[in-house]
Design an enzyme around this catalytic site. Structure first.
Site, short mmCIF file in Angstrom:
data_model
loop_
_atom_site.label_atom_id
_atom_site.label_comp_id
_atom_site.label_asym_id
_atom_site.label_seq_id
_atom_site.Cartn_x
_atom_site.Cartn_y
_atom_site.Cartn_z
N ASP A 66 0.87 -1.18 -0.06
CA ASP A 66 0.02 -0.07 0.21
C ASP A 66 0.88 1.05 -0.18
O ASP A 66 2.28 1.23 0.07
CB ASP A 66 -0.88 0.11 1.26
CG ASP A 66 -2.11 -1.30 1.06
OD1 ASP A 66 -2.28 -1.75 0.05
OD2 ASP A 66 -2.69 -1.46 2.14
N LYS A 118 -3.47 3.76 -3.08
CA LYS A 118 -4.80 4.31 -3.27
C LYS A 118 -5.02 5.55 -2.54
O LYS A 118 -4.35 6.21 -1.58
CB LYS A 118 -5.79 3.35 -2.65
CG LYS A 118 -5.82 1.71 -3.40
CD LYS A 118 -6.96 1.07 -2.80
CE LYS A 118 -6.79 -0.25 -3.10
NZ LYS A 118 -7.61 -1.33 -2.67
N MET A 132 -11.06 6.50 8.90
CA MET A 132 -11.39 6.98 7.43
C MET A 132 -12.50 8.21 7.78
O MET A 132 -13.42 8.27 6.77
CB MET A 132 -11.38 6.00 6.31
CG MET A 132 -10.58 5.13 6.38
SD MET A 132 -11.02 3.69 5.12
CE MET A 132 -11.66 2.70 6.35
#
Length: 262
Positions: A43, A65, A177
Site C-alpha cells: 500500500d 490508493k 477514515m
C-alpha cells in the site's frame, strides 16, 4: 504432488500487517516474511524502511490508493497477486495496520484460496491500537470504558447506518477514515443521542514523525478538523477515555468560532 520443479508448488502469498506507520512496530514474523519475498505488493503509506527488509532483488509493486483515485481496483490487485504466485513467487502483500481491520485482507485471502493457492496471514498492530497507545489513550479502562467499537467513516449511506449503542457512557468508538466526513459523523452521533460535550480526540499521522494528537468535544469535531487542517491518515476516538490522553485541547472559543463563520 507439487515438486520443486513446479512453480506453483513453491509460490505462496503471505499477507502481512505492517503496523500503524512506525517501522519499529513491525513484528518479528513480519520481518521474517519480508526477507523471504520475491515480490512485495504494498500500500501507499508503507514506510520505505519497512520495504528495506525485503531482499534487494525482490520486486516492489505499489498499489497505492487515494480517496479520489485508485491505481488498481481490488479485483486487479487480487489478479496481480495470484499471477505472481502461479509463476512461483513468494508474494508478500503488505498492508498498513492489521490486514483484517478495514484492510480488505479478507477479500484478498478469499481470492487466493479460491484458486487453491497457499496463503498465510501475519497480523499487525492496528492503527487504532498503535496510535491510541502512543497518545496515552486507553481504549478500555476499568473506570471509564468496558467496550470499544471500530467503524469506517468513509462509506456510502452514512446517515442510514445504525451506530446506536456504539458510543456513550462506558463505551469507546474509534472511527477510521473519518476526516472528510467528520462534520456529518458528529451530527449523526448527536442525532443518535450522544452529548455535544462528549470528549473526542483526533490522532493524525499516529506513530509517525509530525504526528498530532488533538482533543475537543463532539459538537466541535467538524470545526476542529477544518481549523487545524487535519489530513489523513488519522483516526477519531469518541468517549470519556479521551480525557486520559496526552492530546492537546483544541476546543474553539466563541471568538474563534465567530471568526471561522465570518
Amino acid at each position: 504432488m507439487a515438486t520443486l520443479l513446479d512453480p506453483i508448488g513453491r509460490g505462496k502469498v503471505i499477507l502481512v500487517g505492517a503496523g500503524p506507520g512506525d517501522p519499529g512496530l513491525l513484528t518479528i514474523r513480519a520481518v521474517d516474511a519480508l526477507r523471504q519475498a520475491d515480490v512485495v505488493v504494498h500500500d501507499g503509506l508503507i514506510d520505505p524502511a519497512v520495504l528495506d527488509h525485503a531482499p534487494a532483488a525482490a520486486q516492489r509493486i505499489s498499489v497505492a490508493k487515494t480517496r479520489a483515485r485508485h491505481t488498481l481496483p481490488q479485483e486487479a490487485i487480487n489478479a496481480l497477486i495470484v499471477a505472481h504466485v502461479k509463476a512461483g513467487s513468494i508474494v508478500v502483500r503488505l498492508k498498513g495496520g492489521d490486514p483484517f481491520v478495514f484492510g480488505r485482507g479478507g477479500e484478498e485471502v478469499e481470492a487466493v484460496r479460491a484458486t487453491g493457492l497457499p496463503v498465510e496471514v501475519v497480523p499487525g498492530v492496528s492503527a487504532a491500537l498503535g496510535c491510541a497507545a502512543e497518545a496515552m489513550l486507553p481504549l478500555t479502562h476499568r473506570d471509564w470504558s468496558s467496550a470499544v467499537s471500530f467503524v469506517a467513516g468513509q462509506c456510502k449511506g452514512l446517515s442510514e447506518q445504525d451506530w446506536s449503542g456504539l458510543a456513550g457512557k462506558g463505551r469507546t468508538l474509534v472511527i477510521y477514515m473519518g476526516v472528510a466526513s467528520g462534520p456529518a459523523i458528529a451530527d449523526k452521533l448527536m442525532m443518535d443521542g450522544l452529548a455535544p460535550d462528549l470528549p473526542v480526540a483526533v490522532i493524525e499521522r499516529g506513530t509517525l514523525p509530525g504526528s498530532r494528537r488533538l482533543r475537543t468535544v463532539l459538537a466541535d469535531l467538524g470545526g476542529m478538523l477544518q481549523r487545524e487542517r487535519i489530513v489523513s491518515p488519522a483516526i477519531i476516538v469518541v468517549g470519556e477515555v479521551v480525557l486520559l490522553s496526552d492530546a492537546e485541547d483544541r476546543l474553539a472559543t466563541l471568538s474563534q468560532q465567530a471568526e471561522a463563520l465570518a
